[in-house]
Enzyme design. Sequence first.
Site, PDB file in Angstrom:
ATOM      1  N   ASP A 179      30.112 -22.068 -11.704  1.00  0.00           N
ATOM      2  CA  ASP A 179      29.807 -23.326 -12.378  1.00  0.00           C
ATOM      3  C   ASP A 179      30.834 -24.387 -12.024  1.00  0.00           C
ATOM      4  OD1 ASP A 179      31.648 -21.742 -13.897  1.00  0.00           O
ATOM      5  OD2 ASP A 179      31.342 -23.052 -15.630  1.00  0.00           O
ATOM      6  N   GLU A 183      32.897 -20.636 -16.822  1.00  0.00           N
ATOM      7  CA  GLU A 183      34.341 -20.902 -16.862  1.00  0.00           C
ATOM      8  C   GLU A 183      34.644 -22.346 -17.254  1.00  0.00           C
ATOM      9  OE1 GLU A 183      38.489 -21.671 -15.705  1.00  0.00           O
ATOM     10  OE2 GLU A 183      36.683 -22.725 -15.040  1.00  0.00           O
TER      11      GLU A 183
END
Length: 376
Positions: free
Chosen positions: A68, A133
Amino acid sequence: MSATLELAKALIARPSVTPDDHGCQALIAERLAAIGFEIEPMRFGEVDNLWARRGDDGPLFAFAGHTDVVPTGPVEDWRFDPFTPTIADGLLYGRGAADMKGSVAAMVVACEHFVAAHPGHSGSIAFLITSDEEGPATDGTVKVVETLEARGEKIDWCLVGEPSSSTRLGDVIKNGRRGSLNGDLRVIGKQGHVAYPHLAKNPLHAFAPVLQQLVEETWDHGNDFFPPTSFQISNLHMGAGAENVIPGDLRARFNLRFSTELSADDIRQRVGAMLDQGDFDYELNWRLSGNPFLTPAGELVDAAREAIREIAGIDPELSTSGGTSDGRFIAPTGAQVLELGPLNATIHQVDECVSVRDLDDLTQIYQRLLERLLPD
């Protein structure tokens, strides 16, 4: 075009704004399955995670990373479209180039090269990849680690591909991180007219002496690995919408980045004692982002240093500076954890980029690391 650059471009082209993986992990899994990894997708909530492992024996070395990325901000401010990977002046531009699709690509290609040269390597290699994250980090690495712990699967060494380097590749290895504790405070006063202060209670006036005490407090003196604990106000808000009204409450958000000299409970107790001395009522909620962790000198640190010296020709500095990382979820299991990746100068910025040469050198560093830790 090198294999690492090709894979990095393919990952950047997928607009995987947290928590959307946008097919990145499927691409990674396909590459790893082709060299003998057992693939285990783990989805929790809206978050895709990947656990892939090659081998059944110990010790277990794990690469950890995330697919991400943070939002781009105004696309028109970018030199190139942030999800159209573009090479200019020896740099690869795109959202996630440095944080951390470049590192993930280097990990995968390093494994491909290592397995081709050492098909009978000792121990096991694993990948722990999440798409959570950059977000709240509640359904990502922490959940995968909980799953592994529940079934007794232990990581011995873990390398997180966060962009750790400062001015040149490999100059800094993060061998730990400070803890992060957040407070959400409401100071309760009494609303009233500014011309009649005796009939009201200004929450800021009441809180100011305690705020000064919190700011000036020496929480600890740090140690050989960590700087002293710091207290910072991140948000302070009050107001009733009119200039002639004393507001009824004040809201403050603050953060403490703390060393191994303190525990989160120590901090909560000390902050609570200071607030209790103030002439006001309050409500306080805490959120622990992560405890501090440290990986001292040992097999992983030594292997990383040797690999960097060989490929980059420099002696890296060990550091615990910066924010938090997913290493905070892995270290408490007993694993040795390091963070080693490209330059962090452009992360989360417009025109995020990474050196094309650094991507290839990072691949070689990761491969040398595997060769030192998991020999034939």
